[in-house]
Write a protein that holds these residues in place. Structure first.
Motif, PDB file in Angstrom:
ATOM      1  N   ARG A 187     -43.480   4.072  -5.199  1.00 62.34           N
ATOM      2  CA  ARG A 187     -44.170   2.862  -5.703  1.00 62.34           C
ATOM      3  C   ARG A 187     -45.461   2.652  -4.918  1.00 62.34           C
ATOM      4  O   ARG A 187     -45.683   3.312  -3.902  1.00 62.34           O
ATOM      5  CB  ARG A 187     -43.257   1.644  -5.550  1.00 62.34           C
ATOM      6  CG  ARG A 187     -42.104   1.649  -6.538  1.00 62.34           C
ATOM      7  CD  ARG A 187     -41.374   0.323  -6.538  1.00 62.34           C
ATOM      8  NE  ARG A 187     -40.423   0.273  -7.627  1.00 62.34           N
ATOM      9  CZ  ARG A 187     -40.262  -0.742  -8.466  1.00 62.34           C
ATOM     10  NH1 ARG A 187     -40.985  -1.857  -8.318  1.00 62.34           N
ATOM     11  NH2 ARG A 187     -39.373  -0.697  -9.438  1.00 62.34           N
ATOM     12  N   ARG A 215     -46.037  -0.697  -9.217  1.00 62.62           N
ATOM     13  CA  ARG A 215     -45.525  -1.969  -8.701  1.00 62.62           C
ATOM     14  C   ARG A 215     -45.020  -1.755  -7.272  1.00 62.62           C
ATOM     15  O   ARG A 215     -44.631  -0.637  -6.916  1.00 62.62           O
ATOM     16  CB  ARG A 215     -44.343  -2.494  -9.544  1.00 62.62           C
ATOM     17  CG  ARG A 215     -44.704  -3.002 -10.920  1.00 62.62           C
ATOM     18  CD  ARG A 215     -43.476  -3.581 -11.615  1.00 62.62           C
ATOM     19  NE  ARG A 215     -43.785  -4.175 -12.906  1.00 62.62           N
ATOM     20  CZ  ARG A 215     -43.870  -3.494 -14.057  1.00 62.62           C
ATOM     21  NH1 ARG A 215     -43.635  -2.187 -14.067  1.00 62.62           N
ATOM     22  NH2 ARG A 215     -44.171  -4.113 -15.177  1.00 62.62           N
ATOM     23  N   GLN A 219     -41.936  -6.513  -6.088  1.00 62.68           N
ATOM     24  CA  GLN A 219     -42.117  -6.942  -7.480  1.00 62.68           C
ATOM     25  C   GLN A 219     -40.948  -6.561  -8.382  1.00 62.68           C
ATOM     26  O   GLN A 219     -40.851  -7.077  -9.492  1.00 62.68           O
ATOM     27  CB  GLN A 219     -43.366  -6.262  -8.057  1.00 62.68           C
ATOM     28  CG  GLN A 219     -44.656  -6.947  -7.744  1.00 62.68           C
ATOM     29  CD  GLN A 219     -45.786  -6.171  -8.408  1.00 62.68           C
ATOM     30  OE1 GLN A 219     -46.166  -5.088  -7.973  1.00 62.68           O
ATOM     31  NE2 GLN A 219     -46.307  -6.719  -9.488  1.00 62.68           N
ATOM     32  N   ALA A 225     -47.655  -3.334 -14.229  1.00 57.97           N
ATOM     33  CA  ALA A 225     -47.966  -2.188 -13.363  1.00 57.97           C
ATOM     34  C   ALA A 225     -49.471  -2.194 -13.101  1.00 57.97           C
ATOM     35  O   ALA A 225     -50.264  -2.418 -14.023  1.00 57.97           O
ATOM     36  CB  ALA A 225     -47.551  -0.894 -14.052  1.00 57.97           C
TER      37      ALA A 225
END
Ligand SMILES: Cc1cc2nc3c(=O)[nH]c(=O)nc-3n(C[C@H](O)[C@H](O)[C@H](O)COP(=O)(O)O)c2cc1C
Length: 355
Positions: A187, A215, A219, A225
């Motif tokens: 991520r 993300r 989150q 995104a």
């Protein structure tokens, strides 16, 4: 480390993202038959469980030759267990190995695995090093026993060898031993965005393919995104000769192509938009007949291949039954089903009515 099959994929690369409890062997088979994504991933599997000899984790790795190129995904924290799992996956004939450094689920991240590795770059680097060592040792001829793979796992594999790669692809022969590529899926940050610095850390290990979901861990799946950030990571990857796949909120094939062009990635992985839609990668709307046939086939393969309880199939059945007359009634009947036969009966009844 090698690019392996990644280098030969037609660009842009539009692949099926790993989804635990979703991209099981049955759904992957359907996606391979109906959509043929450029690449697909297994659900993630825990390396510590494999190291303890928990055989029931192995059916997540069942695959058919039709799915190739197919990448197996691992998660965990123990570097030694990653090593053993890597040797085993090479032995099973996978086209690549991916390490999950993006899962935000608390039972995983709280143990330091998945996206928690973003906060522990030293461990992340050691994990990558050990998987790479497993891949190299395999190419140089190490046996499962010598690599320390648990005896339960070895005997399960030997008993079920036709389930890995289909009857032609069964277990790599000595003459076929080669170095397969290693990739990471992660991520853009833990609680704050640190995507560029994090990508540079990962690239410094020598990996040649990287996927990033736009993300942070914090989150989970909320908000949107962040493709601007993914675009910046795509640029860093390009400068370093790394194949970058962006991920997050892709809704259609056109959306995928637009994002790839706008943000300069080599491709994307698509997750939730493929739910109930193994045709996604063809960009074609299925007819009602296609839909009913796929439900029947999916159920058949689920019963044959999956390790999961029948209940877990119901989310797929619910996803399939949308957007046609009578869909809601069919969905409600599916929710009462206890077996594949019940599903076939519902379809049979429905088909009589529409004739
Ligand atoms: C039910 C579910 C299970 C998931 N399991 C995994 C997994 O096993 N490994 C992984 O790397 N990502 C996993 N993900 C994350 C997806 O691969 C992907 O990064 C995320 O869904 C964002 O992409 P999308 O917006 O196209 O769905 C999962 C996501 C969902 C919704």
């Amino acid at each position: 480390m090698e690019y392996g099959f990644w280098e030969n994929l037609k660009r842009p690369i539009i692949g099926l993202a790993p989804m635990d409890g979703v991209t099981d062997p049955a759904f992957r088979y359907m996606a391979a038959s109906k959509g043929k994504p450029a690449v697909m991933f297994t659900e993630f599997v825990n390396v510590e469980g494999l190291a303890r000899g928990v055989e029931r984790m192995l059916p997540s790795f069942f695959y058919s030759a039709k799915e190739r190129p197919v990448v197996a995904q691992l998660f965990g924290t123990e570097t030694d267990s990653f090593y053993k799992a890597a040797v085993m996956l090479c032995y099973l004939g996978f086209d690549g190995i991916d390490i999950n450094m993006g899962c935000p689920v608390s039972k995983i991240a709280s143990k330091g695995a998945g996206a928690a590795l973003i906060r522990n770059p030293n461990l992340a680097k050691k994990i990558i090093k050990n998987v790479a060592k497993g891949i190299n040792d395999f190419a140089n001829g190490i046996s499962l026993e010598k690599a320390g793979v648990h005896k339960n796992i070895i005997s399960f594999i030997k008993k079920n060898k036709n389930m890995f790669g289909g009857k032609d692809g069964v277990i790599v022969k000595n003459s076929d031993r080669k170095i397969i590529p290693l990739s990471v899926k992660t991520r853009i940050g833990y609680d704050e965005i640190c995507a560029e610095e994090w990508a540079k850390t990962l690239i410094s290990t020598g990996i040649k393919t990287l996927t990033m979901h736009g993300r942070t861990l914090k989150q989970l799946y909320s908000g949107e995104a962040n493709w601007e950030v993914l675009g910046r990571v795509a640029k860093i990857c390009k400068e370093n000769g790394v194949i970058f796949l962006g991920n997050g909120d892709i809704s259609s094939l056109d959306d995928a192509k637009e994002k790839i062009k706008k943000y300069g990635s080599a491709g994307v992985l698509v997750g939730r938009a493929t739910n109930g839609n193994p045709w996604f990668f063809k960009g074609k709307e299925p007819t009602l007949k296609d839909r009913l046939n796929v439900i029947k086939k999916h159920v058949k393969y689920f019963e044959k291949l999956s390790h999961l309880p029948f209940q877990t199939l119901k989310k797929h059945l619910a996803w399939y039954t949308k957007g046609f007359e009578g869909a809601k009634e069919m969905r409600m009947s599916f929710m009462q089903a206890q077996s594949g036969k019940d599903v076939y009966d519902v379809i049979e009844e429905f088909s009589k009515k529409i004739k």
